[in-house]
Design a protein around this motif. Structure first.
Motif, PDB file in Angstrom:
ATOM      1  N   ASN A 222     -30.299  19.392  -5.281  1.00 36.15           N
ATOM      2  CA  ASN A 222     -29.375  19.770  -4.202  1.00 36.15           C
ATOM      3  C   ASN A 222     -30.063  19.657  -2.847  1.00 36.15           C
ATOM      4  O   ASN A 222     -30.809  20.546  -2.448  1.00 36.15           O
ATOM      5  CB  ASN A 222     -28.918  21.222  -4.402  1.00 36.15           C
ATOM      6  N   ALA A 223     -29.797  18.565  -2.146  1.00 37.58           N
ATOM      7  CA  ALA A 223     -30.448  18.359  -0.848  1.00 37.58           C
ATOM      8  C   ALA A 223     -29.958  19.402   0.158  1.00 37.58           C
ATOM      9  O   ALA A 223     -30.739  19.917   0.945  1.00 37.58           O
ATOM     10  CB  ALA A 223     -30.165  16.948  -0.337  1.00 37.58           C
ATOM     11  N   ASP A 224     -28.680  19.713   0.125  1.00 38.44           N
ATOM     12  CA  ASP A 224     -28.135  20.762   0.996  1.00 38.44           C
ATOM     13  C   ASP A 224     -27.810  21.995   0.163  1.00 38.44           C
ATOM     14  O   ASP A 224     -27.169  21.883  -0.879  1.00 38.44           O
ATOM     15  CB  ASP A 224     -26.847  20.270   1.682  1.00 38.44           C
ATOM     16  N   CYS A 225     -28.258  23.127   0.606  1.00 41.53           N
ATOM     17  CA  CYS A 225     -28.022  24.368  -0.146  1.00 41.53           C
ATOM     18  C   CYS A 225     -27.415  25.433   0.743  1.00 41.53           C
ATOM     19  O   CYS A 225     -27.757  25.550   1.913  1.00 41.53           O
ATOM     20  CB  CYS A 225     -29.334  24.905  -0.709  1.00 41.53           C
ATOM     21  N   ARG A 226     -26.541  26.243   0.155  1.00 40.46           N
ATOM     22  CA  ARG A 226     -26.060  27.444   0.829  1.00 40.46           C
ATOM     23  C   ARG A 226     -26.943  28.615   0.377  1.00 40.46           C
ATOM     24  O   ARG A 226     -27.548  28.570  -0.707  1.00 40.46           O
ATOM     25  CB  ARG A 226     -24.600  27.694   0.465  1.00 40.46           C
ATOM     26  N   PRO A 227     -27.005  29.678   1.175  1.00 42.39           N
ATOM     27  CA  PRO A 227     -27.876  30.807   0.826  1.00 42.39           C
ATOM     28  C   PRO A 227     -27.610  31.355  -0.590  1.00 42.39           C
ATOM     29  O   PRO A 227     -28.556  31.665  -1.324  1.00 42.39           O
ATOM     30  CB  PRO A 227     -27.543  31.848   1.905  1.00 42.39           C
ATOM     31  N   GLU A 228     -26.341  31.446  -0.995  1.00 39.90           N
ATOM     32  CA  GLU A 228     -26.061  32.019  -2.320  1.00 39.90           C
ATOM     33  C   GLU A 228     -26.586  31.122  -3.444  1.00 39.90           C
ATOM     34  O   GLU A 228     -26.902  31.602  -4.543  1.00 39.90           O
ATOM     35  CB  GLU A 228     -24.557  32.305  -2.496  1.00 39.90           C
ATOM     36  N   MET A 229     -26.707  29.813  -3.176  1.00 40.67           N
ATOM     37  CA  MET A 229     -27.286  28.913  -4.185  1.00 40.67           C
ATOM     38  C   MET A 229     -28.764  29.234  -4.370  1.00 40.67           C
ATOM     39  O   MET A 229     -29.284  29.249  -5.498  1.00 40.67           O
ATOM     40  CB  MET A 229     -27.122  27.450  -3.754  1.00 40.67           C
ATOM     41  N   VAL A 230     -29.458  29.486  -3.265  1.00 47.49           N
ATOM     42  CA  VAL A 230     -30.904  29.763  -3.346  1.00 47.49           C
ATOM     43  C   VAL A 230     -31.151  31.095  -4.068  1.00 47.49           C
ATOM     44  O   VAL A 230     -32.116  31.238  -4.811  1.00 47.49           O
ATOM     45  CB  VAL A 230     -31.528  29.733  -1.934  1.00 47.49           C
ATOM     46  N   VAL A 231     -30.239  32.048  -3.882  1.00 44.46           N
ATOM     47  CA  VAL A 231     -30.351  33.311  -4.634  1.00 44.46           C
ATOM     48  C   VAL A 231     -30.198  33.024  -6.136  1.00 44.46           C
ATOM     49  O   VAL A 231     -30.933  33.576  -6.965  1.00 44.46           O
ATOM     50  CB  VAL A 231     -29.298  34.339  -4.147  1.00 44.46           C
ATOM     51  N   GLN A 232     -29.269  32.148  -6.482  1.00 42.07           N
ATOM     52  CA  GLN A 232     -29.123  31.779  -7.901  1.00 42.07           C
ATOM     53  C   GLN A 232     -30.366  31.061  -8.423  1.00 42.07           C
ATOM     54  O   GLN A 232     -30.785  31.287  -9.564  1.00 42.07           O
ATOM     55  CB  GLN A 232     -27.888  30.889  -8.102  1.00 42.07           C
ATOM     56  N   PHE A 233     -30.965  30.195  -7.590  1.00 42.82           N
ATOM     57  CA  PHE A 233     -32.208  29.532  -8.018  1.00 42.82           C
ATOM     58  C   PHE A 233     -33.255  30.601  -8.358  1.00 42.82           C
ATOM     59  O   PHE A 233     -34.004  30.470  -9.324  1.00 42.82           O
ATOM     60  CB  PHE A 233     -32.792  28.638  -6.910  1.00 42.82           C
TER      61      PHE A 233
END
Lengths: 333, 333
Positions: free
Chosen positions: A143-154
């Protein structure tokens, strides 16, 4: 008995290397069955003489350079697409391929499907560290572009992988940035930082703050998260450095007898470090957020790397990686 | 006769290391004068016995851990602030410090001033490559958030540095991304790509498209540009990998007599590669976009690194780096 589907056609290799790796994996674990996906001429003779190898005959191959989404749509009978389908249909519990990462990601996302609540699957690797420490690094570029909630899931998914694969007790998570101070970061990284702090306050992750690029291999964090853009750049920069040092050492060896003897003597140690860094020791990168484990090895690989990838896939099945990720994300809802 | 101001108090070192480095630089170039900034007890005895060393007595020191902008505001009589002021007032033509990069950046931007049209100065290094190739990498972290027009300026300024310091004829510029295809990149990187293509169409840069993290050391580009966020992460990831490999090789040497002998024999070659990667061979990082050359060395450095930094500063003066950058940017207006 657990079944892992292995892509016999994947990577820049001849299928022989993959088949040798499958043999090693079958020898290493007596409860493993391998569903071997590939051309009939490759997989049928191999499986005919082995008790725990089952052929999955496919007629197409996705090459390393093809456009992932286009290739996956066009080649429905490729080993990558059929391998993912075998997992969805329950013929195997996990899939390992040393083929195109992008094609595996595209096929697995559509075919295996995402865990409820996961917006986009991410690519994670268990990287070596000093004194036996291991660090889960995510996202490596899905995922080249991420939203903050995606990074929390990571962070949440990476913590489960750190428990399963790196033996971490209560995994700590750091955010990759351009400095350790909490004021450091691009505006996007600062937003990630804020979201991770909120997640920590809610008890979802054990957030240790920012870390730098050097902490990926030298630090003590269990999980390091990043958008896939910076994560991919960091991973490739590390791979490039290892190759650069190996090439420069080789050049130095050619220039003096002293260095030549030294290089010869350290070669086994150097090769072991390089293999460890390449992910071959650990079995490759793992797609997090799918309903079943899907792992991707390096394109240039070895029988040992294929064995390690197959056994890593088997471990994630036995440790119920995906079920635990689903439970971890439900805590969020 | 050219005068370079050198910060005798900079870095994690004792001033002795810096003074030894200044001695080496004075010995290497007979037309060099060094303005030595630091405590009276350090710089006066040193300069008293040398013909081309002039003391610049300062009373304050900015430590490595201090907040850059705050420290620069508070410590007006620090070696870093006074060194930058000496350049502005014409007492020296360039400044080299092995101190805090952030503090030097903050002091130099305010005191030395920017070239007309430069929105924010950037930090660039000349990195080693294979077969003697060198690559200018910019921005290393001065600007976490970048607008597309800033990245175009990095490309233009980096191309001038590549001509001056890496001997590039017609420097090619690549954009750091998570893949070489032009469709790869975060939405921000795609905007950088578009701006670089426009600049190439206007004849301002020779844009070669996207490159990956591994291309920083292994590629054939003369200049690689990036936002400072990803650039800093890549640089630190490369430094971390070099340190990781050195530590692992040391551990391997401790575990077997064969590896121990090998490690001993390759140590000189390995140290040379590590020094090259650290930037010590080349003289450190250069601030681009200022009216006079300002260079920053590593905090942990050596007399040779200080000599290289001082001589690199001298070269940028003689080659008129800043004048050429100003001319290159005027072509844009």
């Amino acid at each position: 008995m657990n079944t892992v589907c292995v892509d016999a056609m994947g990577g820049d290799l001849t299928p022989d290397v993959v088949l040798s790796g499958i043999d090693l994996a079958l020898g290493a674990d007596r409860d493993l069955t391998v569903l071997v996906a590939g051309d009939a001429s490759v997989v049928e003779p191999f499986c005919a003489s082995r008790g725990r190898a089952v052929p999955l005959v496919t007629t197409e191959v996705i090459a390393m350079g093809e456009h992932p989404a286009t290739a996956v749509r066009a080649k429905r009978d490729s080993s990558i697409v059929r391998g993912c389908r075998a997992v969805r249909e329950g013929d195997a519990q996990a899939f390992f391929s040393a083929g195109s990462t992008g094609a595996v990601l595209a096929a697995a996302t559509v075919t295996v499907g995402r865990v409820k609540g996961v917006s986009r699957p991410a690519l994670a690797a268990v990287l070596p560290g000093l004194d036996g420490h291991q660090t889960v690094f995510c996202d490596l570029g899905a995922n080249a572009d991420c939203r903050p909630e995606m990074v929390v899931q990571f962070a949440q998914m990476g913590a489960v992988l750190a428990e399963v694969e790196a033996g971490a007790g209560h995994p700590t998570v750091a955010l990759l940035s351009n400095g350790t101070e909490e004021t450091k970061g691009s505006s996007q990284a600062l937003a990630f930082h804020g979201a991770l702090e909120e997640a920590a306050d809610a008890g979802l992750v054990d957030f240790a703050g920012n870390c730098e690029g050097s902490d990926i291999l030298l630090g003590s964090h269990d999980v390091i998260v990043s958008c896939g853009f910076a994560g991919n750049i960091a991973l490739k920069a590390m791979e490039g450095t290892a190759k650069f040092m190996a090439a420069r050492l080789k050049a130095a060896a050619a220039s003096s007898p002293r260095s030549a003897l030294g290089a010869l003597l350290v070669k086994p140690a150097f090769s072991a470090i390089a293999a460890d860094l390449s992910g071959d020791v650990h079995g490759g990168a793992c797609l997090l957020g799918l309903k079943a484990p899907v792992l991707v090895g390096h394109g240039h690989t070895s029988p040992e790397a294929v064995m390690n990838g197959t056994l890593a896939a088997l471990r994630t099945v036995r440790e119920d990686l995906c079920g635990r990720i689903a439970a971890s994300l439900r805590a969020d809802a």
